[in-house]
Design a protein around this motif. Structure first.
Motif, PDB file in Angstrom:
ATOM      1  N   ILE A 134       0.858  -1.186   0.000  1.00  0.00           N
ATOM      2  CA  ILE A 134       0.000   0.000   0.000  1.00  0.00           C
ATOM      3  C   ILE A 134       0.896   1.238   0.000  1.00  0.00           C
ATOM      4  N   SER A 135       0.675   2.148  -0.935  1.00  0.00           N
ATOM      5  CA  SER A 135       1.460   3.379  -1.004  1.00  0.00           C
ATOM      6  C   SER A 135       0.605   4.565  -0.576  1.00  0.00           C
ATOM      7  N   VAL A 136       0.982   5.175   0.547  1.00  0.00           N
ATOM      8  CA  VAL A 136       0.276   6.318   1.124  1.00  0.00           C
ATOM      9  C   VAL A 136       1.142   7.553   0.881  1.00  0.00           C
ATOM     10  N   ILE A 137       0.621   8.518   0.105  1.00  0.00           N
ATOM     11  CA  ILE A 137       1.479   9.585  -0.414  1.00  0.00           C
ATOM     12  C   ILE A 137       0.803  10.940  -0.265  1.00  0.00           C
ATOM     13  N   SER A 138       1.576  11.937   0.166  1.00  0.00           N
ATOM     14  CA  SER A 138       1.041  13.289   0.314  1.00  0.00           C
ATOM     15  C   SER A 138       0.582  13.833  -1.037  1.00  0.00           C
ATOM     16  N   ALA A 139      -0.596  14.473  -1.034  1.00  0.00           N
ATOM     17  CA  ALA A 139      -1.207  14.948  -2.284  1.00  0.00           C
ATOM     18  C   ALA A 139      -0.506  16.178  -2.844  1.00  0.00           C
ATOM     19  N   GLY A 140       0.163  16.943  -1.986  1.00  0.00           N
ATOM     20  CA  GLY A 140       0.827  18.163  -2.434  1.00  0.00           C
ATOM     21  C   GLY A 140       0.227  19.404  -1.788  1.00  0.00           C
ATOM     22  N   ASN A 141       0.949  20.502  -1.914  1.00  0.00           N
ATOM     23  CA  ASN A 141       0.565  21.759  -1.264  1.00  0.00           C
ATOM     24  C   ASN A 141       0.403  22.874  -2.293  1.00  0.00           C
ATOM     25  N   GLY A 143      -2.419  24.384  -3.290  1.00  0.00           N
ATOM     26  CA  GLY A 143      -3.483  25.348  -3.102  1.00  0.00           C
ATOM     27  C   GLY A 143      -4.834  24.941  -3.629  1.00  0.00           C
ATOM     28  N   SER A 144      -5.674  25.936  -3.890  1.00  0.00           N
ATOM     29  CA  SER A 144      -7.108  25.714  -4.065  1.00  0.00           C
ATOM     30  C   SER A 144      -7.523  25.347  -5.481  1.00  0.00           C
ATOM     31  N   LEU A 145      -6.606  25.296  -6.442  1.00  0.00           N
ATOM     32  CA  LEU A 145      -6.980  24.951  -7.807  1.00  0.00           C
ATOM     33  C   LEU A 145      -7.203  23.452  -7.940  1.00  0.00           C
ATOM     34  N   SER A 146      -8.064  23.054  -8.865  1.00  0.00           N
ATOM     35  CA  SER A 146      -8.287  21.638  -9.119  1.00  0.00           C
ATOM     36  C   SER A 146      -7.150  21.071  -9.969  1.00  0.00           C
ATOM     37  N   GLU A 147      -7.085  19.745 -10.042  1.00  0.00           N
ATOM     38  CA  GLU A 147      -6.090  19.033 -10.850  1.00  0.00           C
ATOM     39  C   GLU A 147      -4.664  19.402 -10.441  1.00  0.00           C
ATOM     40  N   THR A 148      -4.437  19.476  -9.127  1.00  0.00           N
ATOM     41  CA  THR A 148      -3.110  19.872  -8.635  1.00  0.00           C
ATOM     42  C   THR A 148      -2.451  18.790  -7.782  1.00  0.00           C
ATOM     43  N   VAL A 149      -2.975  17.576  -7.801  1.00  0.00           N
ATOM     44  CA  VAL A 149      -2.363  16.499  -7.019  1.00  0.00           C
ATOM     45  C   VAL A 149      -1.000  16.162  -7.598  1.00  0.00           C
ATOM     46  N   ASP A 150       0.011  16.087  -6.732  1.00  0.00           N
ATOM     47  CA  ASP A 150       1.376  15.811  -7.158  1.00  0.00           C
ATOM     48  C   ASP A 150       1.552  14.365  -7.600  1.00  0.00           C
ATOM     49  N   SER A 151       2.640  14.119  -8.292  1.00  0.00           N
ATOM     50  CA  SER A 151       3.126  12.767  -8.548  1.00  0.00           C
ATOM     51  C   SER A 151       4.218  12.470  -7.528  1.00  0.00           C
ATOM     52  N   PRO A 152       4.272  11.260  -6.929  1.00  0.00           N
ATOM     53  CA  PRO A 152       3.581  10.033  -7.309  1.00  0.00           C
ATOM     54  C   PRO A 152       2.215   9.803  -6.668  1.00  0.00           C
ATOM     55  N   ALA A 153       1.686  10.774  -5.903  1.00  0.00           N
ATOM     56  CA  ALA A 153       0.333  10.595  -5.355  1.00  0.00           C
ATOM     57  C   ALA A 153      -0.701  10.447  -6.465  1.00  0.00           C
ATOM     58  N   GLN A 172      -6.271  25.399   3.055  1.00  0.00           N
ATOM     59  CA  GLN A 172      -6.194  26.127   1.797  1.00  0.00           C
ATOM     60  C   GLN A 172      -5.026  25.646   0.944  1.00  0.00           C
ATOM     61  N   PHE A 173      -3.935  25.241   1.583  1.00  0.00           N
ATOM     62  CA  PHE A 173      -2.754  24.828   0.814  1.00  0.00           C
ATOM     63  C   PHE A 173      -2.883  23.441   0.202  1.00  0.00           C
ATOM     64  N   SER A 174      -3.830  22.653   0.656  1.00  0.00           N
ATOM     65  CA  SER A 174      -3.913  21.250   0.259  1.00  0.00           C
ATOM     66  C   SER A 174      -4.297  21.105  -1.212  1.00  0.00           C
ATOM     67  N   SER A 175      -3.535  20.324  -1.962  1.00  0.00           N
ATOM     68  CA  SER A 175      -3.839  20.094  -3.378  1.00  0.00           C
ATOM     69  C   SER A 175      -5.186  19.405  -3.540  1.00  0.00           C
ATOM     70  N   ARG A 176      -5.804  19.658  -4.680  1.00  0.00           N
ATOM     71  CA  ARG A 176      -7.150  19.157  -4.930  1.00  0.00           C
ATOM     72  C   ARG A 176      -7.215  18.395  -6.252  1.00  0.00           C
ATOM     73  N   GLY A 177      -8.165  17.506  -6.314  1.00  0.00           N
ATOM     74  CA  GLY A 177      -8.436  16.794  -7.546  1.00  0.00           C
ATOM     75  C   GLY A 177      -9.574  17.476  -8.297  1.00  0.00           C
ATOM     76  N   PRO A 178     -10.144  16.798  -9.289  1.00  0.00           N
ATOM     77  CA  PRO A 178      -9.708  15.486  -9.758  1.00  0.00           C
ATOM     78  C   PRO A 178      -8.351  15.571 -10.449  1.00  0.00           C
ATOM     79  N   GLN A 179      -7.777  14.429 -10.781  1.00  0.00           N
ATOM     80  CA  GLN A 179      -6.469  14.392 -11.402  1.00  0.00           C
ATOM     81  C   GLN A 179      -6.598  13.955 -12.852  1.00  0.00           C
ATOM     82  N   LYS A 180      -6.088  14.761 -13.741  1.00  0.00           N
ATOM     83  CA  LYS A 180      -6.198  14.481 -15.168  1.00  0.00           C
ATOM     84  C   LYS A 180      -5.268  13.346 -15.576  1.00  0.00           C
ATOM     85  N   VAL A 181      -5.776  12.469 -16.425  1.00  0.00           N
ATOM     86  CA  VAL A 181      -4.959  11.430 -17.042  1.00  0.00           C
ATOM     87  C   VAL A 181      -4.454  11.985 -18.368  1.00  0.00           C
ATOM     88  N   LYS A 182      -3.133  12.008 -18.545  1.00  0.00           N
ATOM     89  CA  LYS A 182      -2.531  12.643 -19.714  1.00  0.00           C
ATOM     90  C   LYS A 182      -3.045  12.007 -21.007  1.00  0.00           C
TER      91      LYS A 182
END
Length: 221
Positions: A134-141, A143-153, A172-182
């Motif tokens: 199981i890989s538990v990974i920080s989403a990133g910091n 901010g409030s825009l969507s599609e900002t989840v970091d990799s490898p999360a 407010q700093f927490s990254s948000r989804g959804p996450q786009k698939v390239k």
């Protein structure tokens, strides 16, 4: 990396950590992919994360105070993608003998950068999932825009973690989804979960300090 010598984290010596009979040491052998040696020492960010995850006094208790840990150091002033990939592969096969039956139960990463679910770091996380990790990974910091989840999360099979405050409100700093698939119209619903990440007190250097971020939320999960 982690300051495995901290009393709160078990007070190991280097020799204990790398011994087949470590005694009371809670750290199993790890690796430093930055310096390419078997001493994954880091007194700051990684130690703060490890304290949240597994400290067991004095003065602080983590979420899982009885946990056994392996520390794989992949960052200094930055984190190289190749080192992150190598560390995930080592977590899948700690003795590096080609047999993944000894894989760790959980990989916890408090790091990230721009990327997609199809990127190379995401791919290695998916490979770890296939062998039972199981890989538990920080989403990133970011901010409030969507599609900002970091990799490898952003990996399809990761558990991406956002950050909430004491009132269970998304920071407010927490990254948000959804996450786009390239190169696709598909959107992944990430992060999957959020946890406390605002002004979290933990081990840092020789003392303790409060830090905020999804890096602090992920080890709670």
């Amino acid at each position: 990396g982690t300051d495995y010598k901290r009393p709160s984290l078990g007070g190991c010596t280097f020799e204990q950590m790398n011994n087949s009979d470590p005694g009371d040491c809670r750290f199993l052998p790890g690796y430093d992919f930055v310096d390419q040696d078997y001493d994954p020492m880091d007194e700051i960010h990684g130690t703060h994360v490890a304290g949240i995850l597994g400290a067991n006094g004095p003065n602080i208790t983590g979420v899982a105070p009885g946990v056994k840990m392996r520390s794989y150091r992949v960052c200094d002033s930055g984190c190289r993608t190749s080192d992150v990939i190598a560390a995930v592969q080592r977590a899948m096969d700690p003795d590096n003998d080609g047999d993944t039956s000894d894989h760790v139960d959980i990989i916890q990463m408090s790091l990230g950068g721009p990327g997609y679910p199809s990127g190379v770091m995401s791919q290695v996380v998916n490979e770890a999932t296939e062998v039972g990790v199981i890989s538990v990974i920080s989403a990133g910091n970011s901010g409030s825009l969507s599609e900002t989840v970091d990799s490898p999360a952003a990996a399809r099979t990761s558990l991406a973690v956002g950050s909430v405050n004491d009132d269970d409100q998304l920071n407010q700093f927490s990254s948000r989804g959804p996450q786009k698939v390239k190169n696709s119209t598909e959107l992944l619903m990430k992060p999957e979960i959020s946890a406390p990440g605002y002004k979290i007190n933990s081990t840092y250097g020789a003392n303790f300090t409060e830090i905020s971020g999804t890096s602090m939320a992920a080890p709670h999960v």
